[in-house]
Scaffold this motif. Structure first.
Motif, mmCIF file in Angstrom:
data_model
loop_
_atom_site.group_PDB
_atom_site.id
_atom_site.type_symbol
_atom_site.label_atom_id
_atom_site.label_comp_id
_atom_site.label_asym_id
_atom_site.label_seq_id
_atom_site.Cartn_x
_atom_site.Cartn_y
_atom_site.Cartn_z
ATOM 1 N N LEU A 1 0.897 -1.293 -0.074
ATOM 2 C CA LEU A 1 0.057 -0.053 -0.026
ATOM 3 C C LEU A 1 0.672 1.355 0.138
ATOM 4 C CD1 LEU A 1 -2.916 -1.009 2.569
ATOM 5 C CD2 LEU A 1 -2.962 -0.661 0.137
ATOM 6 N N ARG A 2 2.079 1.214 0.625
ATOM 7 C CA ARG A 2 2.805 2.563 0.792
ATOM 8 C C ARG A 2 3.291 2.782 -0.571
ATOM 9 N NH1 ARG A 2 4.955 4.729 5.115
ATOM 10 N NH2 ARG A 2 4.457 2.674 6.374
ATOM 11 N N SER A 3 3.512 2.153 -1.509
ATOM 12 C CA SER A 3 3.816 2.581 -2.837
ATOM 13 C C SER A 3 2.733 3.298 -3.562
ATOM 14 C CB SER A 3 4.424 1.209 -3.597
ATOM 15 O OG SER A 3 3.469 0.339 -4.032
ATOM 16 N N TYR A 4 1.521 2.826 -3.538
ATOM 17 C CA TYR A 4 0.529 3.449 -3.915
ATOM 18 C C TYR A 4 -0.061 4.835 -3.392
ATOM 19 C CZ TYR A 4 -0.615 -0.879 -6.344
ATOM 20 O OH TYR A 4 -0.558 -2.183 -6.987
ATOM 21 N N ALA A 5 0.540 5.015 -2.129
ATOM 22 C CA ALA A 5 0.074 6.143 -1.311
ATOM 23 C C ALA A 5 0.999 7.310 -1.939
ATOM 24 C CB ALA A 5 0.472 6.084 0.071
ATOM 25 N N ALA A 6 2.087 7.075 -2.838
ATOM 26 C CA ALA A 6 3.024 7.997 -3.383
ATOM 27 C C ALA A 6 2.148 8.859 -4.309
ATOM 28 C CB ALA A 6 4.066 7.499 -3.820
ATOM 29 N N THR B 1 -11.838 -5.949 4.725
ATOM 30 C CA THR B 1 -11.805 -6.520 6.158
ATOM 31 C C THR B 1 -11.357 -5.418 7.185
ATOM 32 O OG1 THR B 1 -9.511 -7.253 6.063
ATOM 33 C CG2 THR B 1 -10.997 -8.998 5.347
ATOM 34 N N PRO B 2 -11.721 -5.435 8.354
ATOM 35 C CA PRO B 2 -11.098 -4.543 9.324
ATOM 36 C C PRO B 2 -9.870 -4.403 9.314
ATOM 37 C CG PRO B 2 -13.020 -6.068 10.191
ATOM 38 C CD PRO B 2 -12.670 -6.451 8.956
ATOM 39 N N GLU B 3 -8.908 -5.641 9.226
ATOM 40 C CA GLU B 3 -7.556 -5.542 9.082
ATOM 41 C C GLU B 3 -7.091 -4.730 7.950
ATOM 42 O OE1 GLU B 3 -9.064 -8.511 11.770
ATOM 43 O OE2 GLU B 3 -9.287 -8.339 9.432
ATOM 44 N N TYR B 4 -7.747 -4.867 6.627
ATOM 45 C CA TYR B 4 -7.261 -4.130 5.666
ATOM 46 C C TYR B 4 -7.662 -2.573 5.444
ATOM 47 C CZ TYR B 4 -6.231 -3.438 0.740
ATOM 48 O OH TYR B 4 -5.851 -2.908 -0.647
ATOM 49 N N LEU B 5 -8.776 -2.528 6.170
ATOM 50 C CA LEU B 5 -9.279 -1.019 6.232
ATOM 51 C C LEU B 5 -8.280 -0.473 7.037
ATOM 52 C CD1 LEU B 5 -11.295 0.889 5.275
ATOM 53 C CD2 LEU B 5 -12.708 0.218 7.287
ATOM 54 N N ARG B 6 -7.800 -0.865 8.496
ATOM 55 C CA ARG B 6 -6.973 -0.290 9.083
ATOM 56 C C ARG B 6 -5.600 0.065 8.410
ATOM 57 N NH1 ARG B 6 -9.513 -3.595 13.089
ATOM 58 N NH2 ARG B 6 -7.965 -5.144 12.777
ATOM 59 N N ALA B 7 -5.129 -0.812 7.661
ATOM 60 C CA ALA B 7 -3.862 -0.874 6.766
ATOM 61 C C ALA B 7 -4.070 0.378 6.095
ATOM 62 C CB ALA B 7 -3.473 -1.962 6.161
ATOM 63 N N VAL B 8 -5.179 0.537 5.396
ATOM 64 C CA VAL B 8 -5.280 1.718 4.391
ATOM 65 C C VAL B 8 -5.309 3.093 5.209
ATOM 66 C CG1 VAL B 8 -6.848 2.798 2.712
ATOM 67 C CG2 VAL B 8 -6.536 0.503 2.589
ATOM 68 N N HIS B 9 -6.091 3.099 6.171
ATOM 69 C CA HIS B 9 -6.168 4.238 6.839
ATOM 70 C C HIS B 9 -5.032 4.749 7.562
ATOM 71 C CE1 HIS B 9 -10.964 4.128 7.170
ATOM 72 N NE2 HIS B 9 -10.560 4.742 6.003
ATOM 73 N N ALA B 10 -4.159 3.860 7.886
ATOM 74 C CA ALA B 10 -2.819 4.030 8.610
ATOM 75 C C ALA B 10 -1.612 4.855 7.621
ATOM 76 C CB ALA B 10 -2.084 2.753 8.923
ATOM 77 N N LEU B 11 -2.018 5.057 6.492
ATOM 78 C CA LEU B 11 -0.852 5.633 5.472
ATOM 79 C C LEU B 11 -1.561 6.989 5.202
ATOM 80 C CD1 LEU B 11 -0.061 2.519 3.543
ATOM 81 C CD2 LEU B 11 1.392 3.499 5.017
ATOM 82 N N ARG B 12 -0.591 7.730 4.974
ATOM 83 C CA ARG B 12 -1.023 8.850 4.191
ATOM 84 C C ARG B 12 -0.737 8.958 2.716
ATOM 85 N NH1 ARG B 12 -1.617 12.663 8.490
ATOM 86 N NH2 ARG B 12 -0.669 12.241 10.523
ATOM 87 N N GLY B 13 -1.837 9.723 2.051
ATOM 88 C CA GLY B 13 -1.324 9.876 0.604
ATOM 89 C C GLY B 13 -0.599 11.109 0.155
ATOM 90 N N PRO B 14 -0.508 11.370 -1.001
ATOM 91 C CA PRO B 14 0.400 12.576 -1.655
ATOM 92 C C PRO B 14 0.162 13.838 -1.098
ATOM 93 C CG PRO B 14 -1.192 11.726 -3.442
ATOM 94 C CD PRO B 14 -1.321 10.751 -2.024
ATOM 95 N N HIS B 15 -1.324 13.961 -0.451
ATOM 96 C CA HIS B 15 -1.668 15.441 -0.108
ATOM 97 C C HIS B 15 -1.474 15.345 1.638
ATOM 98 C CE1 HIS B 15 -3.633 15.119 -4.086
ATOM 99 N NE2 HIS B 15 -2.796 16.358 -4.216
ATOM 100 N N GLY B 16 -1.129 14.592 1.986
ATOM 101 C CA GLY B 16 -0.593 14.488 3.655
ATOM 102 C C GLY B 16 -1.916 14.097 4.352
ATOM 103 N N ARG B 17 -2.871 13.459 3.610
ATOM 104 C CA ARG B 17 -4.124 13.036 4.714
ATOM 105 C C ARG B 17 -4.067 11.439 4.526
ATOM 106 N NH1 ARG B 17 -5.697 17.810 2.021
ATOM 107 N NH2 ARG B 17 -6.534 16.710 0.250
ATOM 108 N N PRO B 18 -4.781 10.870 5.567
ATOM 109 C CA PRO B 18 -4.860 9.578 5.342
ATOM 110 C C PRO B 18 -5.564 8.970 4.109
ATOM 111 C CG PRO B 18 -5.583 10.344 7.676
ATOM 112 C CD PRO B 18 -5.377 11.453 6.715
ATOM 113 N N LEU B 19 -5.027 7.836 3.705
ATOM 114 C CA LEU B 19 -5.753 7.039 2.610
ATOM 115 C C LEU B 19 -7.255 7.047 2.890
ATOM 116 C CD1 LEU B 19 -3.211 4.740 1.339
ATOM 117 C CD2 LEU B 19 -3.484 6.924 0.501
#
Length: 306
Positions: free
Chosen positions: A216-221, A234-252
Motif C-alpha cells: 500500500l505504501r507505494s500506492y500512497a505516493a 476486512t477490518p484489518e485491511y481497512l486499518r492498513a489503508v487508513h494508517a497511511l498518508r497519501g500524496p496530499h498528507g492526509r490518511p488514505l
C-alpha cells in the motif's frame, strides 16, 4: 428543475470539505461516520447507465456523488461509456452490422452520437445518447453533483490522461473548489494514475483494486484512495489503508464497490469505510439511515467519497 434545497447542498459540500481538508489524524473508525453513497454510473436501476438520464435520476434521488467512465473515440473525442465495446448498451450491432467487434475506439464521435443508448434499458429512454465527457461534466455541474471519474482501460488510449485533464480544465473542473471538494479520478491502471499525478499533482486519485497491505505504501505516493471490490474489505485491511498518508498528507480513504446488498452495506459502514459505490444508491442510502446529502442524520462527521 429544482433537485434539492440549497441547505442540503451546503451540508453536503461542508461534509466533503471535512474529509478532503480535515485534520490529518482523523482516521475512520467503526461507527464514527456514515459512508458517502456514490451512484455507480449514475442511478443505473432507474435509467440507462452512463447516460445523462441516469445522472439526472441520481440527482432527483439526492445522490451528491456519481461515478462514471470515460473513453476515447477513433477521432480523439472523450465519451462517457463503461464497456470498451458498444454492443451491450447501444444499438451499434443493428446500425453498423459489419463493424464487429464494435469497439469504442473504432468509431468516430459522429458515428457514436447516432446510436440509441437508452432503448436496451426501457423504451421510455429511446433516443438517449452516449454523452461526450464535456456534456456530461456540464450536466453534473448543473445538477450540483460531484464526480468520481473512472479512466477506463487507458492502456487502449495512449495519452488519454492529458486529453482528460484538458477537458476538465476547459469545463471549469480544475479550479480549486472542484479539485478540493468535487472531483476525483480512479483507474485500475496504476501507470495511468501516476501519469495523472505528474500532470496534475493536486488531483484526488484512487486506485481500483486491493493491493496487498505490504504494497500500500507505494500506492500512497500518488493515490489518495484505495477502492477495492467490497468482498476484499476486512477490518484489518481497512486499518492498513487508513494508517497511511497519501500524496496530499492526509490518511488514505477507501471506497468499496459495487455494493447492492443492504446487509453488506451496513457491515461495511460498521467497519468504517469512507464510501460505498452502488447501483442502488437510494436503497443503500435508506439502509444506512442517510439523508439526501448521503450523511447520517444527525451526522457525526460526513466524509467525502471518491
Amino acid at each position: 428543475m429544482q433537485l434539492r434545497p440549497a441547505a442540503a447542498v451546503a451540508t453536503a459540500l461542508l461534509g466533503l470539505s471535512a474529509l478532503l481538508t480535515g485534520p490529518a489524524h482523523a482516521h475512520a473508525t467503526p461507527h464514527s461516520h456514515a459512508p458517502v453513497v456514490i451512484g455507480h454510473r449514475g442511478s443505473p436501476v432507474s435509467a440507462p447507465e452512463n447516460t445523462l438520464a441516469s445522472v439526472d435520476a441520481a440527482a432527483r434521488l439526492g445522490i451528491t456523488w456519481v461515478e462514471n467512465d470515460v473513453q476515447r473515440t477513433k477521432d480523439g473525442a472523450l465519451v462517457v461509456i463503461h464497456d470498451t465495446t458498444l454492443s451491450r448498451t447501444t444499438d451499434a450491432e443493428r446500425r453498423y452490422p459489419n463493424r464487429s467487434p464494435w469497439r469504442v475506439s473504432d468509431f468516430t464521435l459522429a458515428e457514436i452520437e447516432r446510436l440509441d443508448a437508452g432503448s436496451w434499458f426501457d423504451r421510455r429512454f429511446a433516443g438517449q445518447r452516449v454523452p461526450t465527457l464535456g456534456r456530461y461534466l456540464d450536466r453534473v455541474e448543473r445538477n450540483r453533483q460531484n464526480l468520481l471519474l473512472e479512466v477506463k482501460a487507458p492502456e487502449l488510449y495512449p495519452g488519454i490522461e492529458r486529453r482528460i485533464t484538458s477537458e476538465l480544465r476547459d469545463r471549469g473542473w480544475l479550479d480549486r473548489r472542484h479539485v478540493a471538494h468535487r472531483l476525483a479520478l480512479q483507474s485500475f491502471n496504476a501507470a495511468s494514475l501516476r501519469t495523472l499525478h505528474r500532470l496534475r499533482p493536486d488531483l484526488m486519485l484512487g486506485f481500483l483494486g486491493a493491493p496487498k497491505a505490504a504494497e500500500l505504501r507505494s500506492y500512497a505516493a500518488y493515490a489518495d484512495q484505495i477502492n477495492p471490490n467490497h468482498k476484499a474489505v476486512t477490518p484489518e485491511y481497512l486499518r492498513a489503508v487508513h494508517a497511511l498518508r497519501g500524496p496530499h498528507g492526509r490518511p488514505l480513504r477507501l471506497s468499496a464497490w459495487t455494493v447492492d446488498d443492504t446487509g453488506a452495506a451496513r457491515s461495511l459502514a460498521r467497519m468504517g469505510v469512507d464510501a460505498i459505490i452502488t447501483n442502488k444508491p437510494a436503497e443503500i442510502r435508506r439502509a444506512l439511515g442517510c439523508g439526501a446529502s448521503g450523511a447520517a442524520a444527525p451526522p457525526v462527521r460526513v466524509p467525502a467519497a471518491a
